[in-house]
Design a protein around this motif. Structure first.
Motif, mmCIF file in Angstrom:
data_model
loop_
_atom_site.group_PDB
_atom_site.id
_atom_site.type_symbol
_atom_site.label_atom_id
_atom_site.label_comp_id
_atom_site.label_asym_id
_atom_site.label_seq_id
_atom_site.Cartn_x
_atom_site.Cartn_y
_atom_site.Cartn_z
ATOM 1 N N MET A 1 0.846 -1.198 0.000
ATOM 2 C CA MET A 1 0.000 0.000 0.000
ATOM 3 C C MET A 1 0.875 1.240 0.000
ATOM 4 O O MET A 1 1.877 1.312 0.696
ATOM 5 C CB MET A 1 -0.916 0.017 1.222
ATOM 6 N N ARG A 2 0.466 2.215 -0.799
ATOM 7 C CA ARG A 2 1.141 3.511 -0.799
ATOM 8 C C ARG A 2 0.290 4.507 -0.017
ATOM 9 O O ARG A 2 -0.927 4.580 -0.194
ATOM 10 C CB ARG A 2 1.352 4.006 -2.229
ATOM 11 N N LEU A 3 0.939 5.286 0.833
ATOM 12 C CA LEU A 3 0.280 6.338 1.601
ATOM 13 C C LEU A 3 0.985 7.654 1.332
ATOM 14 O O LEU A 3 2.200 7.762 1.512
ATOM 15 C CB LEU A 3 0.339 6.055 3.107
ATOM 16 N N ASP A 4 0.242 8.664 0.874
ATOM 17 C CA ASP A 4 0.768 10.018 0.755
ATOM 18 C C ASP A 4 0.073 10.877 1.801
ATOM 19 O O ASP A 4 -1.154 10.795 1.969
ATOM 20 C CB ASP A 4 0.509 10.571 -0.646
ATOM 21 N N ILE A 5 0.854 11.694 2.502
ATOM 22 C CA ILE A 5 0.317 12.558 3.550
ATOM 23 C C ILE A 5 0.784 13.983 3.264
ATOM 24 O O ILE A 5 1.982 14.230 3.126
ATOM 25 C CB ILE A 5 0.799 12.130 4.948
ATOM 26 N N ILE A 6 -0.163 14.915 3.155
ATOM 27 C CA ILE A 6 0.162 16.320 2.933
ATOM 28 C C ILE A 6 -0.163 17.087 4.215
ATOM 29 O O ILE A 6 -1.284 17.006 4.729
ATOM 30 C CB ILE A 6 -0.628 16.905 1.757
ATOM 31 N N ALA A 160 -8.097 -0.696 4.113
ATOM 32 C CA ALA A 160 -6.932 -1.587 4.008
ATOM 33 C C ALA A 160 -6.907 -2.340 2.686
ATOM 34 O O ALA A 160 -5.879 -2.921 2.328
ATOM 35 C CB ALA A 160 -6.910 -2.564 5.182
ATOM 36 N N GLN A 161 -8.015 -2.349 1.958
ATOM 37 C CA GLN A 161 -8.072 -3.010 0.651
ATOM 38 C C GLN A 161 -7.603 -2.097 -0.480
ATOM 39 O O GLN A 161 -7.447 -2.537 -1.619
ATOM 40 C CB GLN A 161 -9.510 -3.469 0.361
ATOM 41 N N GLU A 162 -7.410 -0.812 -0.180
ATOM 42 C CA GLU A 162 -7.018 0.145 -1.213
ATOM 43 C C GLU A 162 -5.514 0.060 -1.480
ATOM 44 O O GLU A 162 -4.729 -0.093 -0.547
ATOM 45 C CB GLU A 162 -7.362 1.573 -0.773
ATOM 46 N N PRO A 163 -5.095 0.201 -2.730
ATOM 47 C CA PRO A 163 -3.653 0.200 -3.012
ATOM 48 C C PRO A 163 -2.977 1.522 -2.695
ATOM 49 O O PRO A 163 -1.768 1.585 -2.543
ATOM 50 C CB PRO A 163 -3.596 -0.090 -4.517
ATOM 51 N N TRP A 164 -3.789 2.613 -2.600
ATOM 52 C CA TRP A 164 -3.183 3.938 -2.452
ATOM 53 C C TRP A 164 -4.154 4.854 -1.725
ATOM 54 O O TRP A 164 -5.310 5.000 -2.126
ATOM 55 C CB TRP A 164 -2.849 4.503 -3.837
ATOM 56 N N LEU A 165 -3.681 5.475 -0.640
ATOM 57 C CA LEU A 165 -4.466 6.439 0.118
ATOM 58 C C LEU A 165 -3.711 7.758 0.177
ATOM 59 O O LEU A 165 -2.488 7.780 0.351
ATOM 60 C CB LEU A 165 -4.727 5.944 1.547
ATOM 61 N N GLY A 214 -2.908 0.103 8.784
ATOM 62 C CA GLY A 214 -1.662 -0.601 8.495
ATOM 63 C C GLY A 214 -1.571 -1.959 9.161
ATOM 64 O O GLY A 214 -1.061 -2.917 8.572
ATOM 65 N N ARG A 215 -2.076 -2.081 10.394
ATOM 66 C CA ARG A 215 -1.974 -3.358 11.094
ATOM 67 C C ARG A 215 -2.850 -4.437 10.472
ATOM 68 O O ARG A 215 -2.700 -5.620 10.782
ATOM 69 C CB ARG A 215 -2.324 -3.188 12.578
ATOM 70 N N LEU A 216 -3.770 -4.031 9.587
ATOM 71 C CA LEU A 216 -4.638 -5.001 8.920
ATOM 72 C C LEU A 216 -4.014 -5.551 7.633
ATOM 73 O O LEU A 216 -4.537 -6.510 7.064
ATOM 74 C CB LEU A 216 -5.986 -4.353 8.580
ATOM 75 N N LEU A 217 -2.922 -4.958 7.185
ATOM 76 C CA LEU A 217 -2.302 -5.436 5.952
ATOM 77 C C LEU A 217 -1.632 -6.786 6.187
ATOM 78 O O LEU A 217 -1.081 -7.043 7.261
ATOM 79 C CB LEU A 217 -1.269 -4.420 5.454
ATOM 80 N N PRO A 218 -1.671 -7.666 5.199
ATOM 81 C CA PRO A 218 -1.067 -8.997 5.352
ATOM 82 C C PRO A 218 0.401 -8.907 5.759
ATOM 83 O O PRO A 218 1.174 -8.149 5.172
ATOM 84 C CB PRO A 218 -1.223 -9.613 3.957
ATOM 85 N N GLY A 219 0.757 -9.662 6.794
ATOM 86 C CA GLY A 219 2.149 -9.739 7.212
ATOM 87 C C GLY A 219 2.577 -8.703 8.220
ATOM 88 O O GLY A 219 3.689 -8.784 8.757
ATOM 89 N N VAL A 220 1.722 -7.707 8.527
ATOM 90 C CA VAL A 220 2.129 -6.666 9.469
ATOM 91 C C VAL A 220 2.073 -7.181 10.899
ATOM 92 O O VAL A 220 2.992 -6.969 11.694
ATOM 93 C CB VAL A 220 1.263 -5.402 9.299
ATOM 94 N N LEU A 221 1.009 -7.884 11.256
ATOM 95 C CA LEU A 221 0.905 -8.485 12.578
ATOM 96 C C LEU A 221 1.572 -9.861 12.578
ATOM 97 O O LEU A 221 1.508 -10.598 11.599
ATOM 98 C CB LEU A 221 -0.563 -8.645 12.991
ATOM 99 N N GLY A 222 2.191 -10.203 13.692
ATOM 100 C CA GLY A 222 2.824 -11.512 13.793
ATOM 101 C C GLY A 222 1.825 -12.647 13.727
ATOM 102 O O GLY A 222 2.117 -13.725 13.220
ATOM 103 N N ASN A 223 0.619 -12.427 14.271
ATOM 104 C CA ASN A 223 -0.427 -13.448 14.282
ATOM 105 C C ASN A 223 -1.670 -12.866 13.638
ATOM 106 O O ASN A 223 -2.308 -11.973 14.197
ATOM 107 C CB ASN A 223 -0.727 -13.886 15.720
#
Length: 319
Positions: A1-6, A160-165, A214-223
Motif C-alpha cells: 500500500m502507498r500512503l501520501d500525507i500532505i 486496508a483493501q485500497e492500493p493507495w491512500l 496498516g496493522r490489517l495489511l497482510p504480514g504486518v501483525l505476527g499473528n
C-alpha cells in the motif's frame, strides 16, 4: 500500500518509523510519503491560509495551495500507465520520496493509425490486458475533520483493501470546501472523523488511521488471528469490545487470573471471553450492545443479556 500525507507539519509523522508500521515500511509493505504543503505556496511567507468569507474567527486553508499540492502528488499517476501499482517490481523496498511515473504502456504499431476502443484512449486492437494497464491509477483521498463520517474498524478494513491512500491534513478552521468538491469529481473523497471532539489539526487523526489500517495489511501483525479477535471486528466481535486479558504470573498482588483461563478447556475459555466481551460492552458501550444483531446471538448470549437487564431489539428477539 502507498500512503501520501500532505501537511504543514511533516515532522508530526516521525512515529510512523517505529513499531509495527516502521517495520512494515522497512519491508516495503507500506510506502509512506510525507509532503510539506508549504512547498506549493509561492509567496515570500509561504502562506497557506486566509480569512474566512462571511467573517468569524480563525483562518481557512487556501484552495489554490491545496490544489497544486494534490495535483503534484497524484500527477505522476493521473496519466495512463503511470504511478504505483500494488506488487510492482519498482516498489520493492522503496522508501519515502517523491512519486515517480512509470513509462506509458504502448501498443504495437503506430497508435494514431489504429481505431480507438469505445470509452478508452486505447487502440481497439490492443489486448484487454493492455487496455487495463492504461487505466489511470489514482488514490482514495481521506480528509480528517470532526464533521466527517465516523472512523471505525469496518472502515479501517475497507481502506486496508485500497492500493493507495492520500491524506490531507487540515489546520485552523479547515480546508476550503471547494477542494473536496473539486476532487470528488476525480477521486473518491472521504471526510472522516475519529471522534466527537476537535483537535488542532488532522495530523493526530491520520496517525490513528494509518496505524489502524496498516496493522490489517497482510504480514504486518505476527499473528493474523489477532485481527479476528479485535474489538469491533466483523464476525463474532461485531458491535462488541474485547474483554479483559491476563498473563503470567497467575497471582499478582493478591489478584488471581480467572480459573477458567488456566483450565485448558478451549470451549469454556471461548465462552468466558465472549461473556466478558458482552458484559464490558453493556457496561462501557451500551449503544453498541443495543445494535447487536439478534440473528448472531445464541441462547447463552440472550440469557446473559437478560441477567444484565439489557434488551437487544426486543421485537426482533421475540420473533
Amino acid at each position: 500500500m502507498r500512503l501520501d500525507i500532505i501537511s504543514i507539519f511533516p515532522e508530526y509523522f516521525a512515529p510512523l518509523d517505529v513499531s509495527l508500521i516502521g517495520k512494515a515500511r522497512e519491508r516495503g509493505t507500506l510506502d509512506v510519503r510525507v509532503h510539506q504543503l508549504r512547498d506549493w505556496a509561492y509567496d515570500v511567507h509561504r502562506t497557506v491560509d486566509d480569512t474566512p468569507y462571511g467573517g468569524g474567527p480563525g483562518m481557512v486553508m487556501k484552495p489554490e495551495v491545496w490544489g497544486e499540492a494534490i495535483d503534484a502528488v497524484i500527477g505522476a499517476s493521473a496519466i495512463p500507465g503511470g504511478g504505483h501499482v500494488r506488487g510492482s517490481d519498482e516498489d520493492e523496498g522503496r522508501d519515502g520520496g517523491e512519486a515517480r511515473a512509470t513509462p506509458q504502456a504502448s501498443a504495437p504499431g503506430p497508435v494514431e493509425s489504429q481505431p480507438v476502443a469505445p470509452g478508452t484512449d486505447a487502440p481497439a486492437t490492443v489486448e484487454p490486458t493492455i487496455v487495463a494497464s492504461l487505466t489511470p491509477v489514482l488514490p482514495r483521498m481521506i480528509v480528517p475533520t470532526p464533521s466527517g463520517r465516523p472512523f471505525s474498524q469496518e472502515l479501517a478494513q475497507e481502506l486496508a483493501q485500497e492500493p493507495w491512500l492520500l491524506f490531507a491534513c487540515g489546520r485552523y478552521e479547515g480546508i476550503d470546501s471547494r477542494v473536496m468538491e473539486e476532487y470528488s469529481g476525480r477521486l473518491r473523497v472521504d471526510e472522516v472523523s475519529i471522534g466527537d471532539y476537535v483537535l488542532a489539526g488532522g495530523e493526530v487523526a491520520v496517525l490513528v488511521m494509518v496505524e489502524a489500517i496498516g496493522r490489517l495489511l497482510p504480514g504486518v501483525l505476527g499473528n493474523a488471528q489477532s485481527v479476528v479477535d479485535d474489538s469491533f471486528a466483523p464476525g463474532s466481535m461485531e458491535n462488541l469490545v474485547e474483554g479483559p486479558v491476563y498473563t503470567k504470573p497467575p497471582v499478582w498482588r493478591g489478584h488471581e487470573v480467572p480459573a477458567v483461563l488456566l483450565s485448558g478447556h478451549h470451549g469454556n475459555v471461548a465462552r468466558w471471553r465472549r461473556d466478558e466481551a458482552i458484559r464490558r460492552t453493556v457496561r462501557n458501550r451500551p449503544e453498541l450492545a443495543a445494535a447487536l444483531d439478534p440473528a448472531k446471538l445464541d441462547k447463552h448470549d440472550r440469557k446473559l443479556l437478560d441477567e444484565l437487564s439489557f434488551r437487544v431489539r426486543r421485537k426482533d428477539v421475540a420473533n
